[in-house]
Design a protein around this motif. Sequence first.
Motif, PDB file in Angstrom:
ATOM      1  N   LEU A   5       0.836  -1.212   0.000  1.00 15.68           N
ATOM      2  CA  LEU A   5       0.000   0.000   0.000  1.00 15.68           C
ATOM      3  C   LEU A   5       0.866   1.256   0.000  1.00 15.68           C
ATOM      4  O   LEU A   5       0.563   2.230  -0.708  1.00 15.68           O
ATOM      5  CB  LEU A   5      -0.924  -0.011   1.216  1.00 15.68           C
ATOM      6  N   ALA A   6       1.931   1.226   0.790  1.00 21.51           N
ATOM      7  CA  ALA A   6       2.805   2.398   0.867  1.00 21.51           C
ATOM      8  C   ALA A   6       3.445   2.692  -0.482  1.00 21.51           C
ATOM      9  O   ALA A   6       3.574   3.860  -0.887  1.00 21.51           O
ATOM     10  CB  ALA A   6       3.880   2.178   1.926  1.00 21.51           C
ATOM     11  N   GLY A   7       3.845   1.647  -1.194  1.00 21.18           N
ATOM     12  CA  GLY A   7       4.456   1.856  -2.505  1.00 21.18           C
ATOM     13  C   GLY A   7       3.507   2.523  -3.477  1.00 21.18           C
ATOM     14  O   GLY A   7       3.885   3.456  -4.199  1.00 21.18           O
ATOM     15  N   ILE A   8       2.252   2.057  -3.473  1.00 18.25           N
ATOM     16  CA  ILE A   8       1.263   2.646  -4.384  1.00 18.25           C
ATOM     17  C   ILE A   8       0.957   4.088  -4.001  1.00 18.25           C
ATOM     18  O   ILE A   8       0.961   5.000  -4.847  1.00 18.25           O
ATOM     19  CB  ILE A   8      -0.024   1.799  -4.374  1.00 18.25           C
ATOM     20  N   LEU A   9       0.710   4.317  -2.719  1.00 16.51           N
ATOM     21  CA  LEU A   9       0.345   5.667  -2.277  1.00 16.51           C
ATOM     22  C   LEU A   9       1.509   6.639  -2.431  1.00 16.51           C
ATOM     23  O   LEU A   9       1.308   7.804  -2.801  1.00 16.51           O
ATOM     24  CB  LEU A   9      -0.132   5.627  -0.821  1.00 16.51           C
ATOM     25  N   LEU A  10       2.720   6.161  -2.150  1.00 19.16           N
ATOM     26  CA  LEU A  10       3.896   7.031  -2.303  1.00 19.16           C
ATOM     27  C   LEU A  10       4.095   7.408  -3.769  1.00 19.16           C
ATOM     28  O   LEU A  10       4.331   8.581  -4.096  1.00 19.16           O
ATOM     29  CB  LEU A  10       5.138   6.328  -1.765  1.00 19.16           C
ATOM     30  N   GLY A  11       4.001   6.422  -4.643  1.00 20.93           N
ATOM     31  CA  GLY A  11       4.142   6.714  -6.065  1.00 20.93           C
ATOM     32  C   GLY A  11       3.063   7.652  -6.562  1.00 20.93           C
ATOM     33  O   GLY A  11       3.330   8.576  -7.339  1.00 20.93           O
ATOM     34  N   HIS A  12       1.848   7.426  -6.091  1.00 20.73           N
ATOM     35  CA  HIS A  12       0.729   8.301  -6.474  1.00 20.73           C
ATOM     36  C   HIS A  12       0.970   9.726  -5.986  1.00 20.73           C
ATOM     37  O   HIS A  12       0.735  10.697  -6.715  1.00 20.73           O
ATOM     38  CB  HIS A  12      -0.564   7.741  -5.879  1.00 20.73           C
ATOM     39  N   GLY A  13       1.481   9.840  -4.756  1.00 22.63           N
ATOM     40  CA  GLY A  13       1.742  11.164  -4.210  1.00 22.63           C
ATOM     41  C   GLY A  13       2.881  11.877  -4.919  1.00 22.63           C
ATOM     42  O   GLY A  13       2.828  13.091  -5.138  1.00 22.63           O
ATOM     43  N   LEU A  14       3.920  11.120  -5.286  1.00 23.58           N
ATOM     44  CA  LEU A  14       5.054  11.734  -5.980  1.00 23.58           C
ATOM     45  C   LEU A  14       4.643  12.288  -7.345  1.00 23.58           C
ATOM     46  O   LEU A  14       5.285  13.215  -7.861  1.00 23.58           O
ATOM     47  CB  LEU A  14       6.184  10.716  -6.155  1.00 23.58           C
ATOM     48  N   GLU A  15       3.610  11.727  -7.921  1.00 24.51           N
ATOM     49  CA  GLU A  15       3.122  12.228  -9.201  1.00 24.51           C
ATOM     50  C   GLU A  15       2.123  13.371  -9.026  1.00 24.51           C
ATOM     51  O   GLU A  15       1.528  13.840 -10.002  1.00 24.51           O
ATOM     52  CB  GLU A  15       2.448  11.088  -9.972  1.00 24.51           C
ATOM     53  N   GLY A  16       1.937  13.785  -7.784  1.00 28.67           N
ATOM     54  CA  GLY A  16       1.026  14.888  -7.519  1.00 28.67           C
ATOM     55  C   GLY A  16      -0.401  14.478  -7.269  1.00 28.67           C
ATOM     56  O   GLY A  16      -1.295  15.335  -7.160  1.00 28.67           O
ATOM     57  N   GLY A  17      -0.645  13.182  -7.164  1.00 29.11           N
ATOM     58  CA  GLY A  17      -2.002  12.705  -6.920  1.00 29.11           C
ATOM     59  C   GLY A  17      -2.403  12.858  -5.464  1.00 29.11           C
ATOM     60  O   GLY A  17      -1.565  12.976  -4.573  1.00 29.11           O
ATOM     61  N   LYS A  18      -3.692  12.833  -5.229  1.00 30.84           N
ATOM     62  CA  LYS A  18      -4.239  12.941  -3.878  1.00 30.84           C
ATOM     63  C   LYS A  18      -4.848  11.609  -3.455  1.00 30.84           C
ATOM     64  O   LYS A  18      -5.422  10.892  -4.276  1.00 30.84           O
ATOM     65  CB  LYS A  18      -5.288  14.047  -3.816  1.00 30.84           C
ATOM     66  N   PHE A  19      -4.719  11.322  -2.172  1.00 24.75           N
ATOM     67  CA  PHE A  19      -5.268  10.072  -1.642  1.00 24.75           C
ATOM     68  C   PHE A  19      -6.773   9.988  -1.893  1.00 24.75           C
ATOM     69  O   PHE A  19      -7.312   8.919  -2.214  1.00 24.75           O
ATOM     70  CB  PHE A  19      -4.973   9.967  -0.149  1.00 24.75           C
ATOM     71  N   ALA A  20      -7.456  11.110  -1.772  1.00 28.81           N
ATOM     72  CA  ALA A  20      -8.912  11.103  -1.941  1.00 28.81           C
ATOM     73  C   ALA A  20      -9.327  10.643  -3.330  1.00 28.81           C
ATOM     74  O   ALA A  20     -10.411  10.083  -3.501  1.00 28.81           O
ATOM     75  CB  ALA A  20      -9.468  12.497  -1.664  1.00 28.81           C
ATOM     76  N   SER A  21      -8.467  10.849  -4.314  1.00 29.59           N
ATOM     77  CA  SER A  21      -8.829  10.462  -5.678  1.00 29.59           C
ATOM     78  C   SER A  21      -8.879   8.951  -5.855  1.00 29.59           C
ATOM     79  O   SER A  21      -9.471   8.441  -6.814  1.00 29.59           O
ATOM     80  CB  SER A  21      -7.841  11.063  -6.679  1.00 29.59           C
ATOM     81  N   LEU A  22      -8.238   8.207  -4.922  1.00 27.69           N
ATOM     82  CA  LEU A  22      -8.259   6.745  -4.998  1.00 27.69           C
ATOM     83  C   LEU A  22      -9.400   6.135  -4.204  1.00 27.69           C
ATOM     84  O   LEU A  22      -9.602   4.916  -4.263  1.00 27.69           O
ATOM     85  CB  LEU A  22      -6.930   6.178  -4.482  1.00 27.69           C
ATOM     86  N   VAL A  23     -10.117   6.956  -3.475  1.00 31.08           N
ATOM     87  CA  VAL A  23     -11.231   6.464  -2.671  1.00 31.08           C
ATOM     88  C   VAL A  23     -12.513   6.617  -3.483  1.00 31.08           C
ATOM     89  O   VAL A  23     -13.080   7.702  -3.576  1.00 31.08           O
ATOM     90  CB  VAL A  23     -11.337   7.221  -1.329  1.00 31.08           C
ATOM     91  N   GLN A  24     -12.946   5.521  -4.070  1.00 25.78           N
ATOM     92  CA  GLN A  24     -14.142   5.513  -4.901  1.00 25.78           C
ATOM     93  C   GLN A  24     -15.041   4.355  -4.469  1.00 25.78           C
ATOM     94  O   GLN A  24     -14.846   3.215  -4.884  1.00 25.78           O
ATOM     95  CB  GLN A  24     -13.762   5.371  -6.380  1.00 25.78           C
ATOM     96  N   PRO A  25     -16.020   4.616  -3.595  1.00 25.59           N
ATOM     97  CA  PRO A  25     -16.897   3.526  -3.125  1.00 25.59           C
ATOM     98  C   PRO A  25     -17.587   2.772  -4.250  1.00 25.59           C
ATOM     99  O   PRO A  25     -17.761   1.550  -4.168  1.00 25.59           O
ATOM    100  CB  PRO A  25     -17.915   4.262  -2.235  1.00 25.59           C
ATOM    101  N   ALA A  26     -17.982   3.487  -5.311  1.00 26.68           N
ATOM    102  CA  ALA A  26     -18.668   2.812  -6.421  1.00 26.68           C
ATOM    103  C   ALA A  26     -17.730   1.806  -7.086  1.00 26.68           C
ATOM    104  O   ALA A  26     -18.117   0.660  -7.368  1.00 26.68           O
ATOM    105  CB  ALA A  26     -19.148   3.848  -7.438  1.00 26.68           C
ATOM    106  N   ALA A  27     -16.496   2.217  -7.333  1.00 27.48           N
ATOM    107  CA  ALA A  27     -15.527   1.317  -7.953  1.00 27.48           C
ATOM    108  C   ALA A  27     -15.234   0.129  -7.040  1.00 27.48           C
ATOM    109  O   ALA A  27     -15.134  -1.018  -7.500  1.00 27.48           O
ATOM    110  CB  ALA A  27     -14.240   2.080  -8.266  1.00 27.48           C
TER     111      ALA A  27
END
Length: 248
Positions: A13-35
């Motif tokens: 999880l840390a690897g995914i979130l860290l990589g996402h953050g380094l690209e400027g992404g936000k954690f909230a963008s990965l939280v999709q209850p519908a998906a």
Amino acid sequence: MDWASVIGILLALAGILLGHGLEGGKFASLVQPAAFAIVVVGTFGAVLLQTESPTFMRGLRMLKWVFRPPPSQRPRLARDIAAWALHAKRDGLLSLEPYMMGSKDKFIQKGLRLVVDGIAPDKLRGLLETEVTAYEFSQRQAAKIWESAAGYSPTIGIIGAVLGLIHVMENLGDPAKLGSGIAVAFVSTVYGVGLANLFYYPVGNKLKNIVAESVTQYEILVDVFYDIASGDHSRVIEERVASLLSRP
């Protein structure tokens, strides 16, 4: 607690979130209850469709073994085998009956009962090997639900992506709704592939290893019961104990 499993999940999880953050992404963008609902509920619905419900439920209960594996029985079995061999040699096969009555393991109970009843060694081996085969099949089928989930999850993630794009196409005239549809489309794929490779497959493989360890112990017990029934109470059984304890 198996801390290796806990650390493994946290690292993934840390690897995914860290990589996402380094690209400027936000954690909230990965939280999709519908998906999440599409991928997880759809995946387990497909697995349940192909699996008998008792097997499915047993597989779900086995999940706790990933974090709390069954304690090793090898030292206890080694002590028990030595005691069985000693009493059988000194006091006869009937002396094993108290051990049979005191054991909580149904396989050990059956093995000792066959020895006490004086079943021919070859017949005893055949009966117990059939029991081990049935046990292994049952446990592997239960563990297999996690491999099946890993197979279905990426495809259902694609279904979620298509559904998200359908939502986008239906709301082309309303730009405010386009973002949510696109988010569901891409995050569904992330959930499908991520869960398959970071959770379902590792869980399935670990459970198969635990089942294999249990089956190996039962196979050694089959040989031990055969040896005792055949009258081999000394060096042969000592070698069985040594092989049991030599496993890491």
